[in-house]
Write an enzyme that holds these catalytic residues in place. Structure first.
Site, PDB file in Angstrom:
ATOM      1  N   ASP A 105       0.863  -1.185   0.000  1.00  0.00           N
ATOM      2  CA  ASP A 105       0.000   0.000   0.000  1.00  0.00           C
ATOM      3  C   ASP A 105       0.895   1.229   0.000  1.00  0.00           C
ATOM      4  O   ASP A 105       1.479   1.569   1.032  1.00  0.00           O
ATOM      5  CB  ASP A 105      -0.917   0.009   1.231  1.00  0.00           C
ATOM      6  CG  ASP A 105      -2.008  -1.062   1.159  1.00  0.00           C
ATOM      7  OD1 ASP A 105      -1.780  -2.080   0.481  1.00  0.00           O
ATOM      8  OD2 ASP A 105      -3.052  -0.885   1.793  1.00  0.00           O
ATOM      9  N   LYS A 120      -6.803   3.132  -3.501  1.00  0.00           N
ATOM     10  CA  LYS A 120      -7.261   3.113  -2.119  1.00  0.00           C
ATOM     11  C   LYS A 120      -7.521   4.538  -1.674  1.00  0.00           C
ATOM     12  O   LYS A 120      -6.768   5.441  -2.034  1.00  0.00           O
ATOM     13  CB  LYS A 120      -6.184   2.435  -1.273  1.00  0.00           C
ATOM     14  CG  LYS A 120      -6.393   2.464   0.221  1.00  0.00           C
ATOM     15  CD  LYS A 120      -5.317   1.625   0.930  1.00  0.00           C
ATOM     16  CE  LYS A 120      -5.311   1.876   2.425  1.00  0.00           C
ATOM     17  NZ  LYS A 120      -4.237   1.137   3.122  1.00  0.00           N
ATOM     18  N   LYS A 150     -10.221   0.115  -2.774  1.00  0.00           N
ATOM     19  CA  LYS A 150     -10.178  -0.147  -1.331  1.00  0.00           C
ATOM     20  C   LYS A 150     -10.464   1.124  -0.549  1.00  0.00           C
ATOM     21  O   LYS A 150      -9.605   1.984  -0.420  1.00  0.00           O
ATOM     22  CB  LYS A 150      -8.799  -0.698  -0.944  1.00  0.00           C
ATOM     23  CG  LYS A 150      -8.617  -0.882   0.567  1.00  0.00           C
ATOM     24  CD  LYS A 150      -7.263  -1.477   0.900  1.00  0.00           C
ATOM     25  CE  LYS A 150      -7.010  -1.456   2.409  1.00  0.00           C
ATOM     26  NZ  LYS A 150      -5.654  -1.916   2.760  1.00  0.00           N
TER      27      LYS A 150
END
Lengths: 272, 319
Positions: B156, B219, B255
């Site tokens: 991430d 995300k 996400k």
């Protein structure tokens, strides 16, 4: 000049310090008013609010809790006429206010009476202290609607518990007005949550709720219902106070406070 | 997941050729109707999902959770406990599905990798100077490579919002490309930190920028700024991945992370996924929840559906 139209009041629920309508949108006519008809989900929300309030309320010093409750009595005094206008006998309103003050005074005295040093057979300092049970579900008695309600709610919360109260089905106006008193006192939101509506509809969910720690069935008139509630309460070993209809004007004693307490005992080596 | 890392597709391969083409493309994206997006998200949030559909949604949501702990106070013990919870979210019910992944800081990856071995649960690590992203590129790449080497199969990364807001898109692009390369076979989730992007137009631009640069997932947030995953922002990102697949044939995951704390919210997101991107995204490979407290509420609701009585936080682990 046209005549003034009076503002009619809808009596709503009291959850987490706010006055929401029932999430179901339902209400029912009673005592010439419209009163919210609580659903299973309103009960769920009330338990969540009560659980969230436990930490801060039980962590408040006993002295401070007593002061907050005394403040509630002050507010009750100011609304005395309103309760009388709702049909509560004046002497019962006075008794309810006095009862509230009486319980408020117990906040910092109860641990002295029911806790203390225990003599033990060893070089230990042994200490017991009463602590609140947590979230208490209360089915309030129908009569007398104010004095009875005060007599079951005040003893539950004075020790640091929080409460989800199912108010009298037939006489909910005084209970909702009491909730308005609580909302304008210094009582933190969620310490007392009050639902109006059908006891038979909401009480089973309260009794079965795994996040409720104790159950006061004082106001359950139906013996069969009381039995099933007590059975449901056994799932997580709730403390249960069985239905009763005592003389509400008599000295209540400490029984209703001690019913919702746990005793913590600490052993400490003396060292010297 | 079958995402390819190389070209972004036929129509878009030329977009990243220079700062000017990139800017022309990103600013040429249609503007977001703010009121319309918020209204649409609010409308989707009112859908009522009950009984068997709710049970299905709860199990799917559990399978989509990236169980996350990103605290300065993380210890190996806490990470191991979290991994145990990821393997068996509800110890009382063996039928409860496992979560999608565990998400930790790079220094905790070796601990988590050992604890998750053989479980099939993915191991995600934040990298690239999370959460600010304000570090030299070499540091970010080293951060990423170290996490991958230690066993993370999902990375991430955060984009450099400062550079993005300054309009230096190609630098942001190059950085994502470089990190993607450092990831090797690990999947790359690109955190846009939408709470700092100010406008929905910027969210749309950042989404496309990340996808063109090779992200496998986009995300919303780090969870470290006050405004995290909101429904309208997720809606806009879902529209972006839908349009991107239509343009290039490549499917990208989404996400939302931060601020999703209860089952009701999670189900609103699932409804939005279904209505915006479509059923293809209703799978843990394509949609994830970055969360920690959400899992307990999902488990409580799951217990309520199976036993019929309301459960409480006392019966689930504190994480």
């Amino acid at each position: 000049m046209s005549e003034r139209v009076a503002v009619r009041k809808t009596y709503k629920l009291f959850i987490g310090g706010k006055f929401p309508r029932s999430e179901s949108g339902r209400s029912y006519p009673v005592q010439n008013s419209n009163v919210a008809l609580a659903s299973r989900k309103d009960l769920r929300d009330a338990v969540v609010a009560a659980r969230a309030a436990v930490k801060a309320w039980s962590g408040t010093t006993a002295y401070n809790r007593g002061q907050v409750l005394y403040r509630v009595a002050e507010m009750l005094e100011g609304r005395r006429e309103q309760f009388v206008a709702l049909g509560e006998p004046a002497d019962e309103v006075d008794a309810a206010i006095d009862r509230w003050v009486w319980y408020a005074g117990w906040s910092d005295k109860l641990p002295q009476v029911y806790g203390g040093a225990n003599p033990v057979a060893g070089p230990y300092f042994n200490l017991s202290a009463p602590e609140p049970t947590g979230v208490v579900g209360i089915v309030a008695p129908a009569q007398p609607s104010l004095l009875g309600l005060v007599s079951v709610v005040a003893p539950a919360i004075v020790t640091g518990n929080t409460a989800v109260v199912l108010a009298s089905e037939e006489r909910p106006l005084a209970p909702v007005t009491l909730a308005e008193v609580l909302a304008t006192s210094d009582l933190p939101g969620g310490v007392v949550n009050l639902l109006t509506g059908r006891i038979a509809e909401t009480a089973p969910h309260l009794a079965a709720h795994m996040d409720v720690n104790a159950l006061d069935l004082t106001g359950v008139a139906d013996g069969e219902l009381a039995r099933t509630l007590e059975e449901a309460a056994a799932a997580n070993l709730k403390r249960v106070l069985r239905p009763s209809s005592p003389d509400w004007t008599a000295d209540p004693g400490t029984r209703r406070m001690t019913a919702f307490l746990e005793t913590k005992t600490v052993w400490h080596p003396k060292g010297v | 997941m079958t995402a390819t890392t190389t070209s972004a597709g036929s129509g878009l391969s030329e977009v990243a050729r220079s700062e000017a083409t990139l800017r022309t493309f990103l600013h040429g994206l249609p503007g977001v109707d703010q009121i319309g997006a918020e209204q649409r998200a609010a409308m989707l949030g009112t859908r009522s999902i009950k009984t068997s559909a709710k049970a299905w949604a709860i199990d799917l949501a559990i399978r989509m959770v990236d169980l996350t702990t990103l605290e300065g106070a993380d210890t190996p013990g806490k990470v191991r406990a979290l991994c145990a919870k990821a393997r068996r979210p509800d110890p009382a019910d063996p039928g409860c599905p496992t979560v999608a992944a565990v998400c930790v800081y790079p220094s905790m990856v070796p601990t988590a990798a050992a604890a998750l071995a053989g479980s099939g649960i993915h191991l995600a690590s934040v990298a690239t100077a999370f959460p600010s992203g304000q570090a030299p590129l070499e540091v970010k790449l080293a951060d990423t490579a170290a996490a991958v080497a230690a066993g993370a199969d999902e990375i991430d990364m955060v984009i450099n919002r400062g550079m993005f807001l300054a309009g230096r898109y190609s630098e942001v692009y190059d950085e994502i490309v470089a990190v993607k390369q450092a990831c090797g076979n690990a999947h790359l989730k690109v955190i846009l930190e939408t709470g700092e992007l100010v406008t929905y137009d910027n969210v749309r631009r950042a989404s496309w920028l990340a996808m063109i640069a090779g992200a496998d997932f986009i995300k919303t947030s780090t969870g470290k700024v006050p405004i995290a995953a909101t429904l309208p922002v997720t809606l806009i990102m879902l529209e972006a991945v839908r349009d991107f697949r239509a343009a290039t044939g490549r499917q990208i995951g989404v996400k939302p992370a931060g601020g999703i704390r209860n089952t009701k919210d999670a189900i609103k997101f699932l409804v939005t996924v279904n209505e915006t991107a479509g059923e293809d995204w209703l799978h843990p490979d394509w949609f994830r929840f970055g969360a920690s407290t959400l899992l307990n509420d999902l488990l409580m609701q799951r217990t309520k559906l199976t036993t019929g009585v309301y459960s409480g936080p006392d019966y689930f682990t504190v994480d």
